[in-house]
Design a protein around this motif. Structure first.
Motif, PDB file in Angstrom:
ATOM      1  N   ALA A   1       0.845  -1.200   0.000  1.00 21.62           N
ATOM      2  CA  ALA A   1       0.000   0.000   0.000  1.00 21.62           C
ATOM      3  C   ALA A   1       0.876   1.245   0.000  1.00 21.62           C
ATOM      4  O   ALA A   1       1.797   1.369   0.826  1.00 21.62           O
ATOM      5  CB  ALA A   1      -0.919  -0.012   1.215  1.00 21.62           C
ATOM      6  N   PHE A   2       0.621   2.128  -0.938  1.00 17.17           N
ATOM      7  CA  PHE A   2       1.385   3.378  -1.044  1.00 17.17           C
ATOM      8  C   PHE A   2       1.009   4.309   0.108  1.00 17.17           C
ATOM      9  O   PHE A   2      -0.171   4.458   0.454  1.00 17.17           O
ATOM     10  CB  PHE A   2       1.086   4.048  -2.383  1.00 17.17           C
ATOM     11  CG  PHE A   2       1.738   5.375  -2.555  1.00 17.17           C
ATOM     12  CD1 PHE A   2       3.072   5.474  -2.929  1.00 17.17           C
ATOM     13  CD2 PHE A   2       1.023   6.551  -2.324  1.00 17.17           C
ATOM     14  CE1 PHE A   2       3.677   6.716  -3.088  1.00 17.17           C
ATOM     15  CE2 PHE A   2       1.616   7.790  -2.482  1.00 17.17           C
ATOM     16  CZ  PHE A   2       2.948   7.880  -2.862  1.00 17.17           C
ATOM     17  N   LYS A   3       2.064   4.924   0.699  1.00 14.22           N
ATOM     18  CA  LYS A   3       1.799   5.870   1.797  1.00 14.22           C
ATOM     19  C   LYS A   3       2.189   7.284   1.396  1.00 14.22           C
ATOM     20  O   LYS A   3       1.382   8.215   1.486  1.00 14.22           O
ATOM     21  CB  LYS A   3       2.574   5.443   3.042  1.00 14.22           C
ATOM     22  CG  LYS A   3       2.110   6.156   4.306  1.00 14.22           C
ATOM     23  CD  LYS A   3       0.685   5.751   4.651  1.00 14.22           C
ATOM     24  CE  LYS A   3       0.207   6.450   5.926  1.00 14.22           C
ATOM     25  NZ  LYS A   3      -1.198   6.121   6.226  1.00 14.22           N
ATOM     26  N   GLN A   4       3.422   7.448   0.959  1.00 14.49           N
ATOM     27  CA  GLN A   4       3.863   8.765   0.505  1.00 14.49           C
ATOM     28  C   GLN A   4       5.082   8.612  -0.386  1.00 14.49           C
ATOM     29  O   GLN A   4       5.744   7.579  -0.386  1.00 14.49           O
ATOM     30  CB  GLN A   4       4.171   9.677   1.698  1.00 14.49           C
ATOM     31  CG  GLN A   4       5.280   9.172   2.592  1.00 14.49           C
ATOM     32  CD  GLN A   4       5.421  10.007   3.861  1.00 14.49           C
ATOM     33  OE1 GLN A   4       4.424  10.389   4.468  1.00 14.49           O
ATOM     34  NE2 GLN A   4       6.647  10.291   4.237  1.00 14.49           N
ATOM     35  N   SER A   5       5.387   9.657  -1.153  1.00 14.10           N
ATOM     36  CA  SER A   5       6.472   9.612  -2.115  1.00 14.10           C
ATOM     37  C   SER A   5       7.499  10.687  -1.808  1.00 14.10           C
ATOM     38  O   SER A   5       7.159  11.792  -1.369  1.00 14.10           O
ATOM     39  CB  SER A   5       5.923   9.815  -3.532  1.00 14.10           C
ATOM     40  OG  SER A   5       6.966   9.785  -4.487  1.00 14.10           O
ATOM     41  N   GLY A   6       8.774  10.312  -2.023  1.00 13.83           N
ATOM     42  CA  GLY A   6       9.862  11.266  -1.884  1.00 13.83           C
ATOM     43  C   GLY A   6      10.532  11.467  -3.228  1.00 13.83           C
ATOM     44  O   GLY A   6      10.034  11.030  -4.273  1.00 13.83           O
ATOM     45  N   LYS A   7      11.718  12.091  -3.213  1.00 17.36           N
ATOM     46  CA  LYS A   7      12.404  12.385  -4.464  1.00 17.36           C
ATOM     47  C   LYS A   7      12.771  11.106  -5.208  1.00 17.36           C
ATOM     48  O   LYS A   7      12.428  10.937  -6.377  1.00 17.36           O
ATOM     49  CB  LYS A   7      13.653  13.220  -4.183  1.00 17.36           C
ATOM     50  CG  LYS A   7      14.415  13.585  -5.442  1.00 17.36           C
ATOM     51  CD  LYS A   7      15.647  14.414  -5.117  1.00 17.36           C
ATOM     52  CE  LYS A   7      16.414  14.737  -6.394  1.00 17.36           C
ATOM     53  NZ  LYS A   7      17.657  15.517  -6.108  1.00 17.36           N
ATOM     54  N   ASP A   8      13.485  10.231  -4.565  1.00 16.65           N
ATOM     55  CA  ASP A   8      13.863   8.945  -5.155  1.00 16.65           C
ATOM     56  C   ASP A   8      13.439   7.803  -4.228  1.00 16.65           C
ATOM     57  O   ASP A   8      14.141   6.803  -4.091  1.00 16.65           O
ATOM     58  CB  ASP A   8      15.377   8.873  -5.391  1.00 16.65           C
ATOM     59  CG  ASP A   8      15.827   9.797  -6.507  1.00 16.65           C
ATOM     60  OD1 ASP A   8      15.147   9.828  -7.549  1.00 16.65           O
ATOM     61  OD2 ASP A   8      16.854  10.478  -6.324  1.00 16.65           O
ATOM     62  N   SER A   9      12.318   7.977  -3.607  1.00 20.38           N
ATOM     63  CA  SER A   9      11.889   6.962  -2.640  1.00 20.38           C
ATOM     64  C   SER A   9      10.382   6.942  -2.501  1.00 20.38           C
ATOM     65  O   SER A   9       9.682   7.855  -2.965  1.00 20.38           O
ATOM     66  CB  SER A   9      12.532   7.235  -1.278  1.00 20.38           C
ATOM     67  OG  SER A   9      12.076   8.474  -0.756  1.00 20.38           O
ATOM     68  N   MET A  10       9.911   5.877  -1.855  1.00 23.11           N
ATOM     69  CA  MET A  10       8.495   5.746  -1.513  1.00 23.11           C
ATOM     70  C   MET A  10       8.390   5.133  -0.131  1.00 23.11           C
ATOM     71  O   MET A  10       9.226   4.318   0.267  1.00 23.11           O
ATOM     72  CB  MET A  10       7.772   4.811  -2.503  1.00 23.11           C
ATOM     73  CG  MET A  10       7.486   5.366  -3.859  1.00 23.11           C
ATOM     74  SD  MET A  10       6.388   4.250  -4.794  1.00 23.11           S
ATOM     75  CE  MET A  10       7.350   2.738  -4.809  1.00 23.11           C
ATOM     76  N   VAL A  11       7.376   5.513   0.580  1.00 26.94           N
ATOM     77  CA  VAL A  11       7.041   4.842   1.838  1.00 26.94           C
ATOM     78  C   VAL A  11       5.872   3.920   1.544  1.00 26.94           C
ATOM     79  O   VAL A  11       4.822   4.353   1.058  1.00 26.94           O
ATOM     80  CB  VAL A  11       6.675   5.850   2.942  1.00 26.94           C
ATOM     81  CG1 VAL A  11       6.228   5.105   4.206  1.00 26.94           C
ATOM     82  CG2 VAL A  11       7.851   6.753   3.240  1.00 26.94           C
ATOM     83  N   LEU A  12       6.102   2.627   1.806  1.00 27.45           N
ATOM     84  CA  LEU A  12       5.082   1.615   1.524  1.00 27.45           C
ATOM     85  C   LEU A  12       4.664   0.906   2.807  1.00 27.45           C
ATOM     86  O   LEU A  12       5.460   0.761   3.743  1.00 27.45           O
ATOM     87  CB  LEU A  12       5.617   0.582   0.531  1.00 27.45           C
ATOM     88  CG  LEU A  12       6.037   1.088  -0.848  1.00 27.45           C
ATOM     89  CD1 LEU A  12       6.600  -0.049  -1.686  1.00 27.45           C
ATOM     90  CD2 LEU A  12       4.863   1.748  -1.568  1.00 27.45           C
ATOM     91  N   VAL A  13       3.428   0.470   2.831  1.00 28.80           N
ATOM     92  CA  VAL A  13       2.880  -0.313   3.941  1.00 28.80           C
ATOM     93  C   VAL A  13       2.704  -1.746   3.460  1.00 28.80           C
ATOM     94  O   VAL A  13       2.173  -1.978   2.377  1.00 28.80           O
ATOM     95  CB  VAL A  13       1.528   0.259   4.418  1.00 28.80           C
ATOM     96  CG1 VAL A  13       0.887  -0.646   5.463  1.00 28.80           C
ATOM     97  CG2 VAL A  13       1.721   1.666   4.966  1.00 28.80           C
ATOM     98  N   LYS A  14       3.194  -2.689   4.285  1.00 29.61           N
ATOM     99  CA  LYS A  14       3.104  -4.086   3.869  1.00 29.61           C
ATOM    100  C   LYS A  14       3.292  -4.986   5.088  1.00 29.61           C
ATOM    101  O   LYS A  14       4.101  -4.684   5.968  1.00 29.61           O
ATOM    102  CB  LYS A  14       4.183  -4.402   2.823  1.00 29.61           C
ATOM    103  CG  LYS A  14       4.083  -5.806   2.221  1.00 29.61           C
ATOM    104  CD  LYS A  14       5.091  -5.987   1.097  1.00 29.61           C
ATOM    105  CE  LYS A  14       5.050  -7.408   0.547  1.00 29.61           C
ATOM    106  NZ  LYS A  14       3.773  -7.740  -0.097  1.00 29.61           N
ATOM    107  N   PRO A  15       2.569  -6.098   5.166  1.00 23.11           N
ATOM    108  CA  PRO A  15       2.835  -7.069   6.223  1.00 23.11           C
ATOM    109  C   PRO A  15       4.303  -7.485   6.182  1.00 23.11           C
ATOM    110  O   PRO A  15       4.883  -7.599   5.108  1.00 23.11           O
ATOM    111  CB  PRO A  15       1.922  -8.246   5.869  1.00 23.11           C
ATOM    112  CG  PRO A  15       0.828  -7.646   5.074  1.00 23.11           C
ATOM    113  CD  PRO A  15       1.451  -6.527   4.300  1.00 23.11           C
ATOM    114  N   CYS A  16       4.885  -7.668   7.347  1.00 22.27           N
ATOM    115  CA  CYS A  16       6.277  -8.074   7.564  1.00 22.27           C
ATOM    116  C   CYS A  16       7.215  -6.887   7.627  1.00 22.27           C
ATOM    117  O   CYS A  16       8.369  -7.042   8.026  1.00 22.27           O
ATOM    118  CB  CYS A  16       6.789  -9.108   6.562  1.00 22.27           C
ATOM    119  SG  CYS A  16       7.538  -8.432   5.069  1.00 22.27           S
TER     120      CYS A  16
END
Length: 956
Positions: free
Chosen positions: A907-922
């Motif tokens: 699940a997408f949470k937020q985006s950075g310049k060359d990155s993403m914050v993702l939500v995922k089990p584990c």
């Protein structure tokens, strides 16, 4: 050396720790007798690895007419046809164990008459050390048997290797130099193993070993002679013999009816029935073979074993023998003489006129007319759907392989690949395959060959570590309610077996809803001998994976979880069950005391700990696979090593344990004791508390506040009472009776299960990403087992996810787990038919499960009415044109589900310049975000999304 009448099967005994493997050689073979009698005797002695070498021509003849019951009662023994110029005729039984061996050499075949009713002669030797005086005899016999090993094909080669692997003393036999002379066994007896080989015949060895002095008397016992008595002519030419007596069987034997006049007048023939005091025509058919040389100086030499009195069996001074034969030559100073000790008497017995003997008998002795086909099938074995046929093809004509079932009905017909020695075909109905042969233009052009099933052969491993596990598994099948899971789980192997990656093999990727079809056929034509050896070694290693403890445990738990074995819903503790198993000697007392400083908990808690230990091992294993990725957060560091069969079996065990024990509880009964607690007694109470595992309660005695109460297991009270008395302190509050306190404890709470699904299964699913997938093996059976486990894990894990309550903020984990299972683990395409079957399977799991959540129906409805239809549509688009599902990161909103082959769904949470914050089990918990999230390096603009609207439009 004792001479006595005995059934040689009795020599095997019933000690289950003496022997584990055997090789048996014979000329004729009776399937029914062997499976009902011989295999039964071997199994009683725990001899599992059974290898039979039988004359190829005889086997061809016997397979012309089959009953369909061959390999019915016992399926784990191997049957190898052996071809000689004449016939393969040795009668040897070699049994081997970790430290002991039994060698039997004689004249009997693997038939009812050969091992029970015939008059046969055998010699038996036991070995319990490589330093044994018998060891050179074992060494000679083993060397002789090894000469036939090149004729052993397929998985049977692995079964022979097991002998030296699990009986290491057999390897040491090679260090014993071959003896050209007799081997002294004791002060009186010497022995020499003799056999026909490529370099020497038995007759040539007799000339070399026997003295040249006068032979007072030569006695020959043999049912079969040359028609012209050629061997008798040789003996009288090469030895100085004063008297010759031949004992044979007038009714069933082959007599030298064309003996020349000189020999006829020199040799006295006797009928066997007239020479035995206790002869019984129902049983005493002569099949023994012996040559007894009695010398004038008092020495006697006795040749026993398989060779008859024929030139084919013994050979000559100038020529090698055409038959495969083996025997023993015994040497000793004569006392009563072997003939007399065997109860044979020719005195006052009328001689037999062999020339006048009946010539119209149909008996041909140990001879089988060869069936002359232009091609020969040497051996056939099935590994799942893969049938391998070893053959000798004499021409380049186009042939087909005809497959028959056990009722002799034609099942399948396949074109024969253009090979000469080994052909591989894929069967459509593997379970019906029983016998094969070759045809050309509708005409049979080969012998028949039975099909061995490798899945059974692999279970014949003599690995001693399997013994106890086998007993435990049998206990589960016989009495599952009283079986202890902690005993079973301790046999699971968690080590990483890097040998599983010894061959380059394509990983079986996440199927994206589709079945993967791969061509595992290997062209052996262009392989070198070394490459072929490595290939077969790898294939044999792969096959052994089907019989590991992990696979066996996974299979039995799968059976239980399907409701095929009934379970009890709760475990009731009692004194006997709670006793520790670590110190059996202490438990022998009448009071059932347990003298340990640390008391083990009761059975239910022991099982719970064993289950959580397994879960913890699985969690740590898959978590360690992601260690580098979690450190670098770069997608290229996501695990790409395919998941192996061993690892998948461990996950299957985890899934079944969760399914069976969630909703199940165990009861523990305790008693309450009161102790006077003062500043002086507090240290003693602390020691008692630790030693007896006592638990302090909140109960208060308002009449005496110095009394504190503890709960303890009742079976420890007697020892506890003695320990208190020995302390000399006034501790124990007198109680007239103890009311048992019973509490019920669940194996898992709902939050436990939810955490396991999110953390442990989440880590497993990340390892199963489409870049890694599942290991593909060289043998089809292993790949079928992988698919079996994937299907089982997929269905049970899906059920577990649907059978618990998810809070609103946890629904994203539910959906991501379900999507990864559908994309990465589900082994089939999500067709309408499969979806219906899947729903029914999950509903059946719900009906059988201990715990039935009130949220199951809503979750099931959501899964099959919303999630799966959208997933089916999304998969169709993804496999057709994945770019059409791509969106820019800048356009994504928080909570949008994305897909990446390295990660699976997230699940997408937020985006950075060359990155993403993702939500995922584990993923680890992020306190700032308030979810299980990870910031990953992602320099790309676009990413594939799980677009429900687009998928629904495509679905419409």
């Amino acid at each position: 050396m004792a001479l006595q009448r005995q059934n040689i099967l009795d020599l095997i005994g019933k000690n289950r720790h003496k022997y584990s493997s055997c090789i048996i050689t014979c000329f004729s073979f009776d399937f029914t007798f062997f499976e009902e009698c011989v295999m039964t005797a071997l199994r009683l002695a725990n001899v599992r690895n059974v290898n039979v070498l039988v004359d190829g021509k005889f086997l061809e003849q016997s397979l012309e007419m089959v009953t369909g019951n061959e390999f019915k009662n016992h399926k784990t023994y191997s049957l190898t046809p052996v071809y000689e110029t004449g016939v393969f005729h040795p009668k040897i039984m070699l049994l081997t164990g970790p430290t002991q061996g039994l060698l039997v050499i004689g004249s009997g075949n693997l038939t009812s008459s050969g091992l029970s009713t015939n008059d046969e002669i055998w010699a038996a030797f036991h070995l319990n050390s490589i330093d044994s005086k018998n060891a050179p005899v074992f060494a000679a016999a083993w060397q002789y048997l090894q000469g036939y090993f090149p004729q052993v094909k397929g998985f049977n080669q692995q079964k022979l290797e097991w002998i030296t692997q699990y009986s290491p003393w057999v390897r040491e036999l090679a260090l014993i130099a071959p003896s050209k002379t007799f081997i002294p066994l004791d002060d009186e007896l010497e022995v020499k193993f003799v056999a026909n080989t490529a370099s020497v015949s038995i007759y040539q060895q007799l000339i070399e070993l026997l003295p040249k002095s006068k032979v007072k008397k030569l006695s020959i016992v043999s049912p079969y002679f040359d028609e012209k008595g050629i061997i008798l002519e040789q003996l009288t030419t090469d030895f100085d013999i004063e008297e010759i007596a031949c004992l044979t069987d007038q009714q069933f034997g082959i007599l030298p009816t064309k003996l020349n006049e000189t020999l006829y007048n020199q040799v006295a023939f006797y009928d066997w029935k007239d020479c035995l005091k206790d002869f019984d025509s129902r049983y005493n058919r002569l099949h023994a073979k012996l040559f007894h040389f009695e010398y004038a100086d008092g020495w006697e030499y006795l040749l026993i074993g398989s060779p008859n009195a024929t030139i084919q069996a013994l050979g000559s001074a100038a020529n090698f023998a055409v038959n495969g034969e083996a025997g023993l030559l015994l040497k000793r100073k004569s006392k009563n003489g072997y003939i007399r000790e065997l109860g044979i008497n020719t005195k006052n017995v009328s001689t037999l006129n062999v020339k006048a003997a009946a010539k119209g008998k149909t008996n041909r002795g140990d001879h089988t007319p060869s069936i002359n086909h232009e091609n020969k099938i040497l051996y056939a074995e099935r590994n799942g759907t893969r049938l391998t046929v070893h053959l000798i093809k004499t021409s380049e004509a186009v042939y087909e392989i005809q497959v028959l079932n056990s009722s002799n009905e034609e099942v399948e017909l396949h074109p024969l690949p253009a090979v000469s020695e080994e052909a591989v075909i894929i069967l459509q109905q593997p379970d019906k395959a029983f016998r094969v042969f070759l045809i050309s233009d509708g005409v049979r052009v080969s012998n028949y060959s039975l099909i061995h099933n490798i899945s059974y052969l692999v279970k014949s491993t003599p690995d001693p570590s399997h013994d106890k596990l086998t007993q435990i598994i049998e206990g589960f099948l016989a009495d599952p309610e009283n079986s202890i899971y902690s005993d079973l789980l301790k046999y699971i192997d968690y080590s990483v077996d890097e040998e599983e990656f010894g061959l380059p093999a394509k990983p079986l990727r996440g199927t994206s809803g589709f079945s993967v079809s791969t061509d595992t056929t290997i062209d052996h034509t262009y392989l070198t001998e070394e490459e072929l050896y490595r290939l077969r070694s790898a294939q044999a290693r792969d096959l052994l994976l089907l019989n590991t403890s992990n696979v066996q445990i996974a299979d039995i738990l799968n059976i239980i979880s399907k409701g095929m074995v009934v379970q009890s819903s709760e475990v009731q503790e009692n004194a006997e069950q709670a006793l520790s198993q670590e110190d059996i000697e202490i438990q022998m007392g009448s009071e059932q005391e347990v003298g340990q400083s640390v008391i083990k908990r009761a059975r239910g808690e022991a099982e719970q700990r064993a289950i959580f230990k397994h879960l913890d091992k699985i969690d740590k294993f898959f978590s360690n696979q992601h260690k580098k990725f979690f450190e670098t957060r770069m997608l290229q560091d996501v695990p790409k090593r395919p998941i192996t069969l061993k690892e998948l079996s461990n996950v299957s065990v985890m899934t079944d344990l969760l399914y069976m024990f969630y909703g199940k509880s165990y009861n523990v009964s305790t008693i309450e004791v009161g102790l006077y607690s003062t500043n002086k007694t507090k240290p003693i109470i602390q020691e008692l508390e630790k030693e007896f595992g006592m638990v302090k309660t909140s109960k208060i005695n308002r009449d005496n506040f110095s009394i504190v109460y503890f709960e303890m297991f009742p079976e420890y009270y007697l020892k506890f009472k003695k320990r208190v008395a020995a302390s000399g302190a006034n501790l124990l509050v007198n109680q007239e009776e103890f009311s048992p306190i019973t509490r019920s404890y669940p194996y898992f709470f709902q939050e436990d299960l939810k955490s396991i699904l999110i953390e442990t299964f989440g880590c497993f699913l990340l390892c199963a990403n489409s870049k890694a997938g599942f290991h593909q093996y060289t043998n089809e059976s292993q790949n079928e087992k992988v698919i079996f486990y994937r299907d089982s894990i997929f269905k049970k894990c899906t059920f577990l996810i649907l059978n618990i309550r998810w809070r609103e903020d946890e629904l994203v984990y539910r959906d991501l787990l379900l999507l990864d299972l559908l994309q990465l683990v589900c082994p089939d395409k999500l067709s309408i038919k499969y979806t219906m079957e899947l729903k029914k399977a999950i509903e059946d799991l719900y009906k059988r499960n201990q715990f039935k959540s009130e949220h199951f129906s809503d979750n099931l409805q959501y899964c099959f009415s919303n999630l799966i239809p959208v997933m089916k549509s999304w998969q169709r688009i993804y496999n057709k044109d994945s770019n059409s599902l791509s969106s820019t990161r800048s356009s994504l909103v928080s909570g949008k589900i994305i897909y990446n082959r390295n990660l699976g769904f997230a699940a997408f949470k937020q985006s950075g310049k060359d990155s993403m914050v993702l939500v995922k089990p584990c993923f680890s918990w992020d306190d700032y975000i308030g979810e299980k999230a990870l910031k990953i390096v992602y320099p790309f603009t676009n990413i594939i999304v799980f677009d429900e609207q687009l998928s629904l439009q495509e679905l419409l």
